[in-house]
Write an enzyme that holds these catalytic residues in place. Structure first.
Site, PDB file in Angstrom:
ATOM      1  N   ASP A  20       0.856  -1.190   0.000  1.00 22.71           N
ATOM      2  CA  ASP A  20       0.000   0.000   0.000  1.00 22.71           C
ATOM      3  C   ASP A  20       0.894   1.244   0.000  1.00 22.71           C
ATOM      4  O   ASP A  20       1.905   1.313   0.691  1.00 22.71           O
ATOM      5  CB  ASP A  20      -0.911  -0.017   1.239  1.00 22.71           C
TER       6      ASP A  20
ATOM      7  N   ASN B 189     -12.694  -3.206   2.295  1.00 23.44           N
ATOM      8  CA  ASN B 189     -13.621  -2.088   2.452  1.00 23.44           C
ATOM      9  C   ASN B 189     -14.566  -2.080   1.258  1.00 23.44           C
ATOM     10  O   ASN B 189     -14.121  -2.137   0.108  1.00 23.44           O
ATOM     11  CB  ASN B 189     -12.846  -0.770   2.527  1.00 23.44           C
TER      12      ASN B 189
ATOM     13  N   GLY C 105     -15.756   2.580   3.529  1.00 24.51           N
ATOM     14  CA  GLY C 105     -14.484   3.299   3.433  1.00 24.51           C
ATOM     15  C   GLY C 105     -13.677   2.951   2.196  1.00 24.51           C
ATOM     16  O   GLY C 105     -12.472   3.208   2.151  1.00 24.51           O
ATOM     17  N   GLN C 106     -14.337   2.386   1.178  1.00 25.23           N
ATOM     18  CA  GLN C 106     -13.613   2.037  -0.044  1.00 25.23           C
ATOM     19  C   GLN C 106     -13.289   3.298  -0.831  1.00 25.23           C
ATOM     20  O   GLN C 106     -14.180   4.098  -1.116  1.00 25.23           O
ATOM     21  CB  GLN C 106     -14.453   1.078  -0.901  1.00 25.23           C
TER      22      GLN C 106
ATOM     23  N   HIS D 253     -10.229  -5.273  -3.640  1.00 23.51           N
ATOM     24  CA  HIS D 253      -8.897  -5.518  -3.064  1.00 23.51           C
ATOM     25  C   HIS D 253      -9.033  -5.905  -1.609  1.00 23.51           C
ATOM     26  O   HIS D 253     -10.008  -5.539  -0.940  1.00 23.51           O
ATOM     27  CB  HIS D 253      -7.994  -4.298  -3.205  1.00 23.51           C
TER      28      HIS D 253
ATOM     29  N   HIS E 153      -6.803  -5.692   1.979  1.00 20.11           N
ATOM     30  CA  HIS E 153      -5.647  -5.205   2.721  1.00 20.11           C
ATOM     31  C   HIS E 153      -5.130  -6.356   3.581  1.00 20.11           C
ATOM     32  O   HIS E 153      -5.925  -7.029   4.256  1.00 20.11           O
ATOM     33  CB  HIS E 153      -6.049  -4.069   3.672  1.00 20.11           C
TER      34      HIS E 153
HETATM   35  P1  5GP Z   1      -9.508   1.397   0.192  1.00 15.91           P
HETATM   36  O1  5GP Z   1      -9.518   2.721   0.907  1.00 15.91           O
HETATM   37  O2  5GP Z   1     -10.248   1.488  -1.123  1.00 15.91           O
HETATM   38  O3  5GP Z   1      -9.919   0.236   1.023  1.00 15.91           O
HETATM   39  O4  5GP Z   1      -7.983   1.104  -0.123  1.00 15.91           O
HETATM   40  C1  5GP Z   1      -7.301   1.692  -1.171  1.00 15.91           C
HETATM   41  C2  5GP Z   1      -5.848   1.702  -0.778  1.00 15.91           C
HETATM   42  O5  5GP Z   1      -5.081   1.931  -1.955  1.00 15.91           O
HETATM   43  C3  5GP Z   1      -5.470   2.805   0.213  1.00 15.91           C
HETATM   44  O6  5GP Z   1      -4.972   2.212   1.404  1.00 15.91           O
HETATM   45  C4  5GP Z   1      -4.406   3.623  -0.525  1.00 15.91           C
HETATM   46  O7  5GP Z   1      -3.349   4.012   0.310  1.00 15.91           O
HETATM   47  C5  5GP Z   1      -3.953   2.680  -1.608  1.00 15.91           C
HETATM   48  N1  5GP Z   1      -3.538   3.328  -2.827  1.00 15.91           N
HETATM   49  C6  5GP Z   1      -4.178   4.331  -3.489  1.00 15.91           C
HETATM   50  N2  5GP Z   1      -3.504   4.639  -4.602  1.00 15.91           N
HETATM   51  C7  5GP Z   1      -2.438   3.814  -4.663  1.00 15.91           C
HETATM   52  C8  5GP Z   1      -1.363   3.681  -5.606  1.00 15.91           C
HETATM   53  O8  5GP Z   1      -1.280   4.373  -6.623  1.00 15.91           O
HETATM   54  N3  5GP Z   1      -0.432   2.732  -5.316  1.00 15.91           N
HETATM   55  C9  5GP Z   1      -0.509   1.943  -4.201  1.00 15.91           C
HETATM   56  N4  5GP Z   1       0.478   1.050  -4.010  1.00 15.91           N
HETATM   57  N5  5GP Z   1      -1.508   2.050  -3.297  1.00 15.91           N
HETATM   58  C10 5GP Z   1      -2.456   2.983  -3.530  1.00 15.91           C
END
Ligand code: 5GP
Ligand code: ZN
Length: 113
Positions: free
Chosen positions: A29, A86, A92-93, A99, A101
């Site tokens: 991440d 998420n 919180g997505q 994906h 985590h």
């Molecule tokens: P969500 O908030 O949708 O559950 O998780 C998305 C995750 O993607 C976040 O933790 C954010 O830090 C990560 N993220 C967003 N953009 C990028 C990127 O360009 N590269 C990487 N490696 N992670 C990203």
């Protein structure tokens, strides 16, 4: 292609490809929330678990196998780790490509925020 995770899967955006196979990819991440924080994605675009269709379930299973593999490879099994998906705005997505985590290396608290 405006989905950043599709771009990462295609190699159009950089990421440290910690593990990949035909269907899944794991990479760190960008903003780690734990000493170890990986993301596991299906290479094919699926928006979220809420929109997963019949022919997506094999990719979901493959992702969970990759979660197990990267957690094992990173030595997280003994101490434990957390897997989070998420879903949607209340969940919180922030990236609309399915994906998981994989978080480890510290004690996780419950409930999540
Ligand atoms: P969500 O908030 O949708 O559950 O998780 C998305 C995750 O993607 C976040 O933790 C954010 O830090 C990560 N993220 C967003 N953009 C990028 C990127 O360009 N590269 C990487 N490696 N992670 C990203
Ligand atoms: Zn995508």
């Amino acid at each position: 292609m405006d989905c950043i995770f599709c771009q990462i899967a295609a190699g159009a955006l950089p990421a440290d490809r910690v593990y990949e196979d035909d269907d899944t990819l794991a990479f760190p991440d960008l903003r780690p929330r734990a000493p170890q924080h990986l993301l596991v994605i299906p290479k094919r675009h699926v928006e979220s678990l809420a929109s997963t269709q019949d022919d997506d379930w094999a990719a979901v299973a493959a992702c969970l196998r990759t979660v197990q593999r990267v957690a094992r490879d990173r030595g997280l099994e003994e101490g434990g780790y957390r897997v989070v998906a998420n879903i949607g705005s209340d969940g919180g997505q922030t990236v609309n490509h399915l994906h998981w985590h994989v978080l480890g290396g510290r004690l996780m608290t419950w409930p999540p925020g």
